[in-house]
Design an enzyme around this catalytic site. Structure first.
Site, PDB file in Angstrom:
ATOM      1  N   HIS A   1      36.535  10.158  26.779  1.00  0.00           N
ATOM      2  CA  HIS A   1      36.030  11.200  25.889  1.00  0.00           C
ATOM      3  C   HIS A   1      36.555  11.068  24.463  1.00  0.00           C
ATOM      4  O   HIS A   1      36.087  11.775  23.574  1.00  0.00           O
ATOM      5  CB  HIS A   1      36.394  12.587  26.439  1.00  0.00           C
ATOM      6  CG  HIS A   1      35.727  12.923  27.726  1.00  0.00           C
ATOM      7  ND1 HIS A   1      34.365  12.901  27.878  1.00  0.00           N
ATOM      8  CD2 HIS A   1      36.216  13.287  28.942  1.00  0.00           C
ATOM      9  CE1 HIS A   1      34.046  13.238  29.124  1.00  0.00           C
ATOM     10  NE2 HIS A   1      35.153  13.467  29.795  1.00  0.00           N
TER      11      HIS A   1
ATOM     12  N   ASP B   1      36.599  19.600  34.059  1.00  0.00           N
ATOM     13  CA  ASP B   1      35.552  19.120  34.962  1.00  0.00           C
ATOM     14  C   ASP B   1      35.651  19.813  36.319  1.00  0.00           C
ATOM     15  O   ASP B   1      34.626  20.116  36.945  1.00  0.00           O
ATOM     16  CB  ASP B   1      35.648  17.590  35.130  1.00  0.00           C
ATOM     17  CG  ASP B   1      34.884  16.856  34.033  1.00  0.00           C
ATOM     18  OD1 ASP B   1      33.889  17.406  33.527  1.00  0.00           O
ATOM     19  OD2 ASP B   1      35.288  15.727  33.695  1.00  0.00           O
TER      20      ASP B   1
HETATM   21 MG   LIG Z   1      37.314  14.991  33.258  1.00  0.00          MG
END
Ligand SMILES: [Mg+2]
Ligand SMILES: [Mg+2]
Ligand SMILES: [Mg+2]
Ligand SMILES: [Mg+2]
Ligand SMILES: [Mg+2]
Ligand SMILES: [Mg+2]
Lengths: 254, 254, 254, 254, 254, 254
Positions: free
Chosen positions: A46, A172
């Site tokens: 990310h 997440d």
């Molecule tokens: Mg993650």
């Protein structure tokens, strides 16, 4: 004792506090590494970091006696090998949902016959201080449990040989549980899931790690028994710090 | 109204709060610009920023509606021109000690007959929204008074046509006064010198600016009448913020 | 003892063997630094290295406990300051021909009142392990004597306060003497000029340094009393080494 | 015949048509070089090109059999040397106003005793195909006459030994004449000045060159006797070409 | 209304004209974006753009109020996530041949429970102006139909939930049909295949897009009902434009 | 005759000696290419080279009339396509263990109907000197046999249409055979495996290649019938060469 301070810490039962690097610069990496963290993880999932950026960042981190890690973008053998060859002394592998996937991640970190890693340790030998297989295999394989399937399989994942840590991705995991992508929730499911992961690690004798929003949360996670906690992120830190100074400058002046 | 929000602010008697960029990344530049500062100054004197890094940084700053500036490494016509061509809407010129030097800095910012700038506004026309000379010349020429000679000449420097601001460098000014390189001192000479510079600007009708250690100092400088204050620096901010989170994580956990 | 291993060596009467970096990569810089040299000098005069490349190179060099230097492109205060701020623990200043020029180079390396350096040690404080003026001023100012005028003035140059070494550029010195640009010549003028420089350094109590074509020449220069010798250059080394392997592969195979 | 196709062309009385590179990419440089131009000039005065970008651009240009040039940011010996060492086979030096300045530019291109260039041809020897002084000195020194003082001195500038071309900067020349910064004007002063420069070159037996807005202007300048004409600029070309396609797409569709 | 101007346009039944970016530079990206196109697509399949280059390009595109897209190199969840995190407001996914593959591409663009995207919107939140899931999911998922299998499945692909557009790759489609890799053919199969794709999109209520050789072709495709047309490519444009100026310069001069 | 000197050599029964590039710099690539090797392979599996680095390296290699290759990190169609589009005239595909995998590698190098490569030859057309499919398909597909499974299948791999060479990775092959990762072993299994691979290539009429530790080993492999031998690696060469000079400088001087 090896050249990997982080796995040595863990082998000795110690904890580790680290930082996350999403800014593609060896200057910011160096500054973060000098704060006294135990590891710096270059985020190639990310973060805004390409491969050409990551190597000078890891060189700067290592120079401070801090262990460089890479979060890879996927559980991909070639990408894991590239990160380790570039000098990462461990990888954080996202979205691991089954023990088979965990075994693949572990295999990508070791050479035959223990794994499938290809030999060519251009900077791995710098990090390890050696080109010997034993030294080169002193790397942390941390897998992220952050999907519903991963949560369901967490005990088997934790028991997978070669996995050294489970690193919880709370955002997440939130989404996997039908919650907004936050680090903590009032909803008890999220917290109990996190504790289930921690206990699975403890039972399996591996390290429980977790991404934290800030130092305060990291402290609380350590108190719960997590042993690998990320206390800050370069990108968020810079924005928050400059915003705080700006607010201080505005406060009583307007 | 022009395309230069900073000089417009100053023309309307307003103040500006800014940030300093020393990390060579368009990502950190963007993050800083999004905090709401009025200007971001890419530091090519003391920052870790090369020319190849500076342009994407200024592109990122401009995208947020923030005015990009460059502190050049020297009072050098070619370097000032390069910074402006690259899209800086103003330059901060270090170590200006005489009105002649101030006039050279000002001349480097304008085209003949007002100055000596060479025409070739590859990104200056982007910043200015035009390739017209009038629009291109809407840039801030801020000169730094930070030497003993500069201090002695400050009134003449402030009165030099084309100079839009004097920006105080408190650390270099400290050294010039025989003090350690700090932003503030108990010794009254440093503070009185700073106020002398501010008054010279006010008398000349130009902007008094000053580099500050943090937002609190910036607030105090604004209260004194400084109109251009830098509240934070990316490199220091990131180190301080990560260190603070690390300290919080350590605090009660050990 | 300071954080500058090179100036510490010289203060203790020791010699130093170094390498020259002309390839713009932190990977090759790291490889060279790991050979055991005492310093690595990033060549920003004749090397293919821009400012954006130089910082990661110096980070990599420092990580190996080797002293990073920069050869600047000119005797320019701003450029010398930029190199030192970026973490060079010394500069090599080309084409110094008079004691006045030598004094300017020296002044660019120290803060007022000893010099004219501007304060802003973004990576200098990393290199020095401190932001204190005393620590930051622990840098080597090596000036190159390589013109006929410089040769004529070498004793005065060597006696200039703040100059820590004279570094001989044998190729430019050749040209200055009407010879082809080589490191050594049968013509005795070149060699006697080199020895004159060495003796001037010894008389002044500073370090005599010299650029060498290879390790063998470096060894001979050390035997003569030179104390700072560059034994290899990355660019030449790579070409020579690959060519040698290619020749070995061709030798008996065709 | 030398390795410098451009100076060979000029020596044989031929003309040359070139392009200007302001986009910092070896990809765009390669594309432009493949169009069949005789030279590509990397613009380090007004282009968005840092030193770290320029070398791969020149490598790409040379690969196409096209002569790489650099427009330096200033008449600065160190910067000219850096450009030539990096593989430029000529420099375009802006804002040359006196024969003394022209002589300095010329001296920066040659080694002692003809000049003051320092020896270290890392890529110059690649471009020249040799490390011999004679080959390395086969470079074009083109000076720009574009100020009122330069215009007044143009005959003496053209007669300066070592100057191979005068390259007219029509936009800066416009400003010098009190006109807006355009390539052509109805006002006859601008055009007569350009012709005066051309004639000065012809009398001195050097090349007259000029920056042109487009191929049509270049054709007209060639017809007048100019021998070095720049027909296009990468940045402008890309904008104009995409805009034209967009206009074609909009034309009848809305 | 969202922060995604492109999906807003499409939601309102409007068309979009865009450009393709293959040159790795934020300068050329900015120039192209300023022409007035609706989107700029960074080509990471066939363009010369690495991840480290793509981010500054997207920053420059966004600064102009133009929607940045990325063509990824493969239908790969991690790569799609990286592109979106880096600030792309849509992806173009090549070689999608089945509705299952289309569903995978769509899932990579949305978070659970609608998809499988991992949370970490470092620049996605900049692009979206928010870190809310709803805002972050406002991205275009355009899949390319350009294989024979894809053509056979086009109606099912178009009907796949989460797919916002089919973008025709006419060159690959040519190869799939046994034709040379051109944008248009006399052979009616190619054209009828293109129209079949367009109709499939119209029936499914999604956008039909197509890569065009130039603005004229784009205009014709718009007239046929295509709503997303790429009118130009930076690399081709620069070559064509410089070649045209060179031809103009040569035309009557030789 | 084609534009691919390497495949032409092989077609004419000739051998090729090459070098391996792991340092991310077009400068070191150029230096290596100028030694006279036949190919330079940019190592994107184990080298420190990102995509953004690789293109200028291949531009520099091509400029010397040397064939640029890429070792990809995996047998991945998209990555192989990216390497070829970037101008590689061949790929070396690691860890190919079955004829099916070999066929996938081969298919990634050719367009339909012979393969699955997607059309977009941004620099492939530069390398090939044409945008015609036939010219673009003139690339070498070399697969590495270096696993036990690959060894068991080597005859079938060698017979796979479209595979032009098998390139032996002796270190990975060692690990596959339970040996330490060296280029040569006393243990006869390793050597006999290497000869089995060579013979498989000869029977299939393709090129047998092998990675060598140095020129001497390369010479011996050529004598055995290997036709593609890598004689040196940039990273190892630079370290060895500098270390040798340092040793020479130390030798008799201490
Ligand atoms: Mg993650
Ligand atoms: Mg200062
Ligand atoms: Mg020299
Ligand atoms: Mg000009
Ligand atoms: Mg396609
Ligand atoms: Mg291998």
């Amino acid at each position: 004792m090896s050249n990997n301070l982080l796995t040595d810490r863990f082998a000795q039962g110690e904890i580790a506090r680290g930082a996350w690097l999403a800014v593609p610069s060896s200057i910011s990496a160096e500054i973060v590494a000098r704060t006294g963290v135990d590891y710096c993880c270059v985020d190639m999932q990310h973060g805004a970091v390409g491969y050409s950026d990551a190597i000078p960042m890891m060189q700067a981190v290592r120079a401070e006696g801090v262990t460089p890690l890479v979060r890879v973008s996927a559980n991909d053998m070639a990408e894991i090998g590239r990160a380790l060859d570039a000098g990462a002394q461990g990888v954080v592998v996202p979205l691991v949902s089954t023990p088979e996937q965990a075994a693949e991640a572990a295999a990508a970190c070791r050479y035959p016959p223990r794994g499938v890693r290809s030999f060519g340790p251009i900077r791995a030998s710098v990090a390890a201080g050696s080109s010997e297989i034993d030294a080169l295999e002193q790397v942390l394989c941390a897998v992220m449990v952050e999907t519903d399937e991963g949560l369901a399989n967490v005990e088997a994942i934790a028991a997978t040989p070669g996995v050294g840590a489970i690193y919880v991705g709370p955002a997440d995991l939130s989404l996997a549980l039908g919650l907004p992508p936050k680090y903590e929730h009032d909803d008890p499911t999220h917290e109990s899931s996190i504790q289930r992961i921690r206990k699975a690690c403890e039972s399996a004798g591996i390290v429980a790690g977790i991404h934290c929003a800030d130092g305060d949360m990291a402290r609380r996670r350590l108190a719960q028994g997590f042993r690998m906690v990320t206390v800050a992120n370069d990108a968020k830190s810079i924005g928050a710090a400059v915003a705080a100074e700006l607010a201080a400058a505005v406060a009583s002046s307007d």
